[in-house]
Design an enzyme around this catalytic site. Structure first.
Site, PDB file in Angstrom:
ATOM      1  CB  CYS A  13      -0.943   0.019   1.204  1.00 31.30           C
ATOM      2  SG  CYS A  13      -0.110   0.242   2.773  1.00 31.30           S
ATOM      3  CB  CYS A  69       4.531  -0.168   1.709  1.00 25.37           C
ATOM      4  SG  CYS A  69       3.461  -1.425   2.401  1.00 25.37           S
ATOM      5  CG  ASP A  95      15.637  32.340 -28.034  1.00 19.15           C
ATOM      6  OD1 ASP A  95      16.282  33.392 -27.986  1.00 19.15           O
ATOM      7  OD2 ASP A  95      15.810  31.450 -28.896  1.00 19.15           O
ATOM      8  CB  SER A 136      28.448  34.496 -51.867  1.00 14.52           C
ATOM      9  OG  SER A 136      28.569  35.065 -50.575  1.00 14.52           O
ATOM     10  CD  GLU A 137      30.709  28.930 -49.044  1.00 13.18           C
ATOM     11  OE1 GLU A 137      29.951  28.451 -48.174  1.00 13.18           O
ATOM     12  OE2 GLU A 137      30.874  28.420 -50.169  1.00 13.18           O
ATOM     13  N   GLY A 179      28.820  44.438 -50.198  1.00 16.31           N
ATOM     14  CA  GLY A 179      28.079  43.586 -51.105  1.00 16.31           C
ATOM     15  C   GLY A 179      28.949  42.961 -52.159  1.00 16.31           C
ATOM     16  CB  ALA A 207      29.607  39.642 -60.382  1.00 18.55           C
ATOM     17  N   GLY A 216      23.931  44.984 -53.003  1.00 20.56           N
ATOM     18  CA  GLY A 216      24.427  45.269 -51.672  1.00 20.56           C
ATOM     19  C   GLY A 216      23.779  46.477 -51.030  1.00 20.56           C
ATOM     20  CG  ASP A 263      16.522  27.296 -30.296  1.00 14.64           C
ATOM     21  OD1 ASP A 263      16.722  28.390 -29.720  1.00 14.64           O
ATOM     22  OD2 ASP A 263      16.831  27.082 -31.477  1.00 14.64           O
TER      23      ASP A 263
END
Length: 762
Positions: free
Chosen positions: A29, A32, A443, A481-482, A513, A516, A526, A643
């Site tokens: 019970c 206990c 957040d 571009s990265e 920017g 090209a 840019g 997160d």
């Protein structure tokens, strides 16, 4: 993914403390569990103890340098219980199924019932005036004695348990049953001896039938309780059933069928349509829709391709996948979910502390009331038989089990329901606190928003150019571009199937920017500064630029042949369901705050989109927890939703930490509720489920307290002056069994739970 260390049954080992789970058997019970808990807490070196009667487990935290596990187990053994470390099968503890002893309890009940039927016939037949054979009339006392003795022998473990607890001065429910049935039995034996000597019962009454039926009802109650307790762990069993048993491993282009236990991290696993994915891993080849409903609750199959992560136990629906194994066994997401749900089911909600305290003092109090009742009736001039009937009825009707089962059974069902729907609740405390939260802090980056730039606007400035033309030029010069903004432009180009062209003389100018040559034409993309340095007039676009920037977006000018032809705006956009989540929380009366390290312009723009009045911007990671403290100082019960690693201190400081499973391991380990589907609307669902579970706990506790408060005085004879009748110990035994079963059945009714709010789900 490892949410917290679980190895060799040790949950964590930090510094010099150790946490362990022990299986506890021979508990009868709730008192206990309270006795074990109370005793262990007194031992130096034991830091915390949580013993759960419903799950038959103990959660311990102790200092190994001060107290050994062997001594802890020995202490539990000295109290009359058995403590063992979990025996793992397939990586999981199946103790709960074996320890319930359901089959043994069923056999005991049936055996005691068979022996009790003749006693019922003898007693009831005589009361109803039925004709009895001469043999039965002549030897009625002896026959009842034999049958009652047989029932006691079949239920001897109840007597042994109750007697031992009485001698050790740690009485439990079995002690009440032992004293009540022993007094009835030995009193009847004494009367039978008097009858044998005198040849007549005179004014004495036999209580063999009370002894027999009390033990029958108690056996029935324990059997039904074991069944219903087993059902409350159905969520765990269902989760375990999801685990695949076999896998197909690719080695040297050969398909090798193998058991899941033989798969190693780094192995390549082949999964055909219709098969369960056996491991957590990354798709290295193939394309398919994967049904993740059993883990995340999401009904629509999720498309998987090379580089995507997959979860073990989910179902591959359409194509063939080759998966590189990243997690196996206890490291898989499903295994971690099972561990978390197991731990949550055994944890205690704060509301349970009252029931625990009452259960610990309950049995000694009932013993005192029973003795007092016996003495009072004798003092008022009633016979020994009368006073004895009242004493036995008080002992039998009292039931601490209902109190002990009220909270854990509801918590077990609540956490199981949550897990089934993609909400992982780590403990009972979180389940209860969620109901009381009146302020939720979100957040921004990665929680309310996607956490990565996305092209939101493509605006043409000069005739002859449409949105697709502008995007084709921008994506062509950005394809090498990265920069994160370049990635956003390329992603948008893929979405709109824009055609990219080769560019020459590519030049990236930091902070400004790109310049090209595109299709033999000089192109610039840019900032204002880039345009100014190349003497390109952009004043006609200034109003549009300012408007976009006021919305928290990063705007880029596209110039061709010395003229501005378009504008592209990029921003970290809201996640799906962010808006409706905030709106629903506000409708529920919950205050919402946004906290971010971003600048004020961006923070205010997001807050405006969501309709949030309070936003804290430019907050450093180490200062987020300080802001939570300020809100708590204002009297708020605060939940933090985040997160990232930078959210971990705030998640820990908040009254309730809620983490997204797409976030960092640190955030998930700190959070007390994990949103597996990364759907923010599950915050609303978790709060509603918390409210529903807490209401069930309150219902259970009310009826458990009400039953004892009303039942014990009636058993003591409170209604005798009005009715002239005492409560039969047999009826008391039936009521006692029903009280525990009714509480568990009320918790089991939670299986029918249907969320009232379904917004945010496809």
């Amino acid at each position: 993914m490892k949410w917290w260390g679980i190895e060799n049954n040790i949950l964590t080992q930090q510094s010099m403390t150790q946490k362990m789970i022990l299986n506890i058997s021979k508990m009868h019970c709730a008192s206990c569990a309270a006795t074990i808990e109370h005793t262990l807490k007194k031992i130096p070196g034991v830091l915390s103890v949580n013993v759960n009667f419903a799950t038959e487990k103990a959660w311990l935290e102790f200092e190994p340098t001060q107290i050994s596990l062997t001594k802890i187990k020995g202490t539990i053994k000295n109290l009359g219980y058995v403590a063992d470390e979990p025996i793992l099968e397939d990586g999981h503890d199946h103790h709960g199924e074996a320890a319930s002893g359901t089959k043994k309890l069923r056999q005991r009940f049936l055996l005691s019932l068979i022996f009790s039927i003749p006693i019922i016939y003898l007693v009831m037949g005589k009361m109803m005036g039925a004709r009895m054979p001469t043999f039965l009339e002549s030897y009625e006392s002896f026959i009842q004695f034999i049958l009652a003795t047989a029932i006691i022998i079949s239920c001897l473990d109840i007597w042994i348990s109750g007697g031992k607890k009485l001698l050790r001065l740690s009485p439990n429910m079995d002690t009440l049953i032992f004293i009540g049935t022993a007094i009835s039995y030995f009193y009847s034996v004494a009367v039978s001896i008097i009858e044998f000597i005198q040849g007549d019962l005179l004014d004495f009454h036999l209580y063999y039938e009370s002894t027999a039926l009390i033990l029958v009802f108690v056996s029935l109650g324990k059997y039904l309780e074991a069944i219903t307790k087993g059902r409350t762990t159905g969520a765990i069993k269902q989760l375990m059933g999801l685990q695949p048993k076999k896998a197909t491993v690719l080695k040297d282009n050969e398909e090798i069928p193998t058991t899941i236990s033989e798969v190693k991290i780094g192995d390549i696993v082949l999964v055909r349509p219709g098969e369960k994915i056996p491991v957590d891993g990354i798709v290295i080849d193939g394309y398919s829709g994967v049904d993740e409903k059993m883990v995340t609750g999401e009904s629509i199959p999720v498309e998987k391709k090379g580089g995507d992560r997959v979860i073990g136990a989910t179902i591959n629906k359409t194509g063939v996948l080759k998966i590189k194994t990243t997690q196996i066994g206890e490291g898989t997401l499903l295994a971690q979910i099972i561990k978390t749900v197991e731990q949550a089911m055994g944890s205690k909600a704060p509301i349970q502390l009252l029931a625990d305290k009452v259960s610990f003092y309950f049995v000694p109090t009932v013993l005192g009331i029973a003795i007092f009742t016996f003495i009072i009736w004798l003092w008022l001039g009633q016979t020994v038989a009368f006073a004895l009937t009242a004493l036995v009825a008080v002992l039998i009707i009292a039931c601490p089990c209902a109190l002990g089962l009220a909270t854990p059974t509801a918590v077990m069902m609540g956490t199981g329901l949550a897990a089934k729907n993609g909400i992982l609740i780590k403990n009972g405390r979180a389940l209860e606190v969620a109901h009381h939260v009146n302020m939720i802090v979100f957040d921004k980056t990665g929680t309310l928003t996607r956490g990565e730039p996305y092209v939101t606007d493509i605006i043409k400035i000069k005739g002859g150019m449409d949105e697709k033309n502008i995007l084709e030029i921008a994506a062509s010069i950005e394809k090498n571009s990265e920069h994160p903004l370049a990635q956003a432009i390329r992603t948008k180009a893929v979405e709109l199937t824009a055609k990219l062209s080769e560019v020459k003389n590519f030049q990236a100018i930091p902070g400004q920017g790109i310049v090209a040559d595109w299709n033999k034409t000089k192109v610039l993309l840019g900032t204002r500064r880039l345009m100014t340095n190349h003497q390109i007039d952009f004043l006609a676009s200034e109003k549009i630029l300012t408007s976009l920037e006021n919305q928290g977006k990063t705007a880029m000018l596209l110039a061709k042949d010395g003229e501005v032809v378009g504008i592209l705006a990029v921003a970290d956009i809201l996640k799906e369901h962010s808006l409706e989540t905030i709106q629903m929380l506000q409708k529920m009366g919950t205050m919402v705050t946004i906290i971010t390290g971003d600048n004020s312009r961006v923070g205010q723009a997001i807050a405006k989109q969501l309709g949030v009045q309070r936003v804290l911007t430019e907050v450093l990671p180490e200062d987020k927890s300080k802001e939570i403290k300020k809100m708590q100082a204002e009297g708020n019960i605060v939940a933090m939703v985040g997160d990232g690693i930078n959210d971990a201190p705030a998640l820990a400081q908040a009254n309730l930490g809620i983490a997204l499973s797409s976030g960092t391991d640190v955030a998930m380990e700190t959070g007390e509720i994990i949103l597996i589907k990364n759907n923010l609307f599950d915050v609303v669902r978790a709060i509603n489920l918390s409210t529903y579970t807490l209401n069930k706990i309150k219902q259970n506790l009310f009826w458990a307290f009400f039953y004892n408060v009303v039942g014990i005085p009636i058993a003591a004879g409170a209604l005798f002056p009005l009715t002239g009748q005492l409560l039969s110990p047999t009826i008391a035994a039936g009521a006692m069994a029903f009280s525990s079963i009714s509480v568990v059945l009320n918790s089991l009714s939670m299986k029918r739970y249907q969320p009232k709010i379904k917004v945010g789900y496809k």
